[in-house]
Design a protein around this motif. Structure first.
Motif, PDB file in Angstrom:
ATOM      1  N   PRO A  49       0.654  -1.229  -0.029  1.00  0.00           N
ATOM      2  CA  PRO A  49      -0.018   0.084   0.038  1.00  0.00           C
ATOM      3  C   PRO A  49       0.802   1.310   0.170  1.00  0.00           C
ATOM      4  CG  PRO A  49      -0.534  -1.426   1.802  1.00  0.00           C
ATOM      5  CD  PRO A  49       0.572  -2.247   1.107  1.00  0.00           C
ATOM      6  N   ASP A 105      -3.208   5.169  12.334  1.00  0.00           N
ATOM      7  CA  ASP A 105      -3.792   5.776  11.005  1.00  0.00           C
ATOM      8  C   ASP A 105      -5.054   6.508  11.258  1.00  0.00           C
ATOM      9  OD1 ASP A 105      -1.818   4.624   9.449  1.00  0.00           O
ATOM     10  OD2 ASP A 105      -3.079   2.951   8.833  1.00  0.00           O
ATOM     11  N   TRP A 120      -7.392  -3.338   0.550  1.00  0.00           N
ATOM     12  CA  TRP A 120      -6.109  -2.963   0.424  1.00  0.00           C
ATOM     13  C   TRP A 120      -6.104  -1.319  -0.182  1.00  0.00           C
ATOM     14  CZ3 TRP A 120      -3.873  -0.507  -4.014  1.00  0.00           C
ATOM     15  CH2 TRP A 120      -2.223  -0.498  -4.275  1.00  0.00           C
ATOM     16  N   PRO A 164     -11.707  -2.389   5.232  1.00  0.00           N
ATOM     17  CA  PRO A 164     -10.453  -2.097   5.248  1.00  0.00           C
ATOM     18  C   PRO A 164      -9.442  -2.899   5.545  1.00  0.00           C
ATOM     19  CG  PRO A 164     -11.363  -0.756   7.122  1.00  0.00           C
ATOM     20  CD  PRO A 164     -12.405  -1.721   6.415  1.00  0.00           C
ATOM     21  N   THR A 223     -10.180  -6.979   9.319  1.00  0.00           N
ATOM     22  CA  THR A 223     -10.545  -5.961  10.357  1.00  0.00           C
ATOM     23  C   THR A 223     -11.758  -6.416  11.000  1.00  0.00           C
ATOM     24  OG1 THR A 223      -9.484  -4.063   8.845  1.00  0.00           O
ATOM     25  CG2 THR A 223     -10.820  -3.540  10.434  1.00  0.00           C
ATOM     26  N   PHE A 242      -5.000  -3.693   6.402  1.00  0.00           N
ATOM     27  CA  PHE A 242      -3.731  -2.842   6.783  1.00  0.00           C
ATOM     28  C   PHE A 242      -3.952  -1.350   7.540  1.00  0.00           C
ATOM     29  CE2 PHE A 242      -3.190  -5.130   2.590  1.00  0.00           C
ATOM     30  CZ  PHE A 242      -2.030  -5.910   3.176  1.00  0.00           C
ATOM     31  N   VAL A 243      -5.156  -0.927   7.591  1.00  0.00           N
ATOM     32  CA  VAL A 243      -5.292   0.283   8.351  1.00  0.00           C
ATOM     33  C   VAL A 243      -5.481   0.063   9.952  1.00  0.00           C
ATOM     34  CG1 VAL A 243      -7.235   2.129   8.803  1.00  0.00           C
ATOM     35  CG2 VAL A 243      -7.089   1.163   6.575  1.00  0.00           C
ATOM     36  N   THR A 244      -4.756   0.706  10.533  1.00  0.00           N
ATOM     37  CA  THR A 244      -4.324   0.666  11.971  1.00  0.00           C
ATOM     38  C   THR A 244      -4.965   1.655  12.950  1.00  0.00           C
ATOM     39  OG1 THR A 244      -2.486   2.152  11.983  1.00  0.00           O
ATOM     40  CG2 THR A 244      -2.288  -0.102  11.363  1.00  0.00           C
ATOM     41  N   LYS A 266      -6.154   1.311   2.714  1.00  0.00           N
ATOM     42  CA  LYS A 266      -5.088   1.700   3.339  1.00  0.00           C
ATOM     43  C   LYS A 266      -4.281   2.926   2.558  1.00  0.00           C
ATOM     44  CE  LYS A 266      -1.102   1.409   5.941  1.00  0.00           C
ATOM     45  NZ  LYS A 266      -0.992   2.112   7.074  1.00  0.00           N
ATOM     46  N   GLU A 285      -4.033   6.995   4.110  1.00  0.00           N
ATOM     47  CA  GLU A 285      -2.926   7.702   3.925  1.00  0.00           C
ATOM     48  C   GLU A 285      -3.172   9.112   3.462  1.00  0.00           C
ATOM     49  OE1 GLU A 285      -0.071   7.178   5.184  1.00  0.00           O
ATOM     50  OE2 GLU A 285      -0.513   5.316   6.189  1.00  0.00           O
TER      51      GLU A 285
END
Length: 255
Positions: A115, A173, A144, A166, A192, A168-170, A147, A151
Motif C-alpha cells: 500500500p 492511522d 487494500w 479496510p 479488520t 492494513f489500516v491501524t 490503506k 494515507e
C-alpha cells in the motif's frame, strides 16, 4: 464467499456525462475515467482491492467490479447526474492483481504491491486531478485500497474519504485522519474484525473536528461491497446499502 458476478450483463461504456474511457497515462497510471471534461467540478478517486488492478480489467473494463459500481449502479448513476462528478479508477496494481484463489502467493505479491507504493502513486494521480482544475477530490478505498486512502486522508489533498472493509489500516492511522471519513465494515471479517472497527469509531469520537461515520454491516463478509452474487437478493441489498452510504458521504463533503 461466492465469486462476484457484478457484470453478468455487461453495460456499454456510456456514462451520463461523457463516455467512459481507458487512458494509458493519468498521473503515470493506466486509468479508467468517467465524466465530462468540463471543469471545475468535483472528482472521486476509487482505489481497488488486491484482486482488481488488473489485466482482466484493462483487457475488458466491463468486467471490472468498480466499473460496475461507477457506471451501472442506479445510485451512482443518480449521483453522476446530480453532481456531474468526474471519476478515476487507476490501475494501481500495474496489471498484476493478486490471484484470487491462491493466497500462498500473497507474501511475495505484497512485496511488489504494498500500500505504500499505492499511496505514492495516488499522490501523483491527485496532482493530475488538480492540474485539471477539479473543485474538490474525494477518495474511496476497498480493502487494500482503504490503506491507500487513509494515507491520503492524513493531509488536505482530499476533502473526504470512505474506507470499505479496510485492510492494513491501524489505530494509529485513524488518529492521524484530518478529513471527513466514513468507515464501512463487515461483521464477518478476519482482516479488520468488528472490535477493531469499533476502536476506530472510539478514536474518531474524540476528534470532533473530523466528521465521521462508522457502520458495521451485519451478516456480511469482508469484500461484500464488490464481491457478491447478483442473483442473491440479500447480498445485492447489502452491497447497495453500502454504495448508498458511500455516495451520501461523498455528496455531503465533496463539492
Amino acid at each position: 464467499m461466492a465469486t462476484s458476478q457484478c457484470c453478468a450483463n455487461p453495460p456499454t461504456l456510456d456514462p451520463v456525462y461523457g463516455k467512459g474511457m481507458v487512458v494509458d497515462n493519468f498521473g503515470g497510471l493506466k486509468t479508467y475515467i468517467s465524466g465530462a471534461l468540463d471543469f471545475p467540478k468535483p472528482a472521486v478517486l476509487l482505489v481497488s482491492d488486491v484482486f482488481d488492478g488488473s489485466k482482466a480489467w484493462i483487457q475488458n473494463v466491463q468486467k471490472y467490479p468498480l466499473f460496475y459500481l461507477v457506471c451501472t449502479s442506479p445510485l451512482y448513476f443518480t449521483w453522476l447526474v446530480v453532481s456531474l462528478i468526474y471519476v478515476v479508477v487507476p490501475d494501481f496494481l500495474y496489471g498484476d492483481p493478486m490471484p484470487p484463489n491462491d493466497f500462498s502467493q500473497f507474501p511475495t505479491w505484497i512485496q511488489k504491491h504494498g500500500p505504500a507504493k499505492g499511496f505514492e502513486d495516488a499522490k501523483l494521480v491527485i496532482q493530475a486531478l488538480k492540474r485539471k482544475g477539479v473543485s474538490a477530490i474525494g477518495a474511496v478505498g476497498f480493502c487494500w485500497g482503504a490503506k491507500v486512502v487513509v494515507e491520503l486522508a492524513k493531509s488536505d489533498d482530499i476533502k473526504a474519504a470512505v474506507l470499505l472493509h479496510p485492510s492494513f489500516v491501524t489505530v494509529d492511522d485513524i488518529k492521524e485522519v484530518k478529513v471527513p471519513v466514513s468507515i464501512l465494515g463487515a461483521e464477518i471479517d478476519l482482516t479488520t474484525p468488528p472490535e477493531v472497527t469499533k476502536q476506530f469509531e472510539e478514536i474518531l469520537s474524540t476528534k470532533p473536528e473530523v466528521p465521521s461515520y462508522v457502520k458495521i454491516f451485519a451478516g456480511v463478509q469482508h469484500g461484500w461491497t464488490v464481491r457478491y452474487e447478483v442473483t442473491d437478493k440479500a447480498s445485492v441489498e447489502k452491497a447497495e446499502e453500502a454504495h448508498k452510504d458511500l455516495l451520501n458521504w461523498l455528496n455531503k463533503y465533496v463539492k
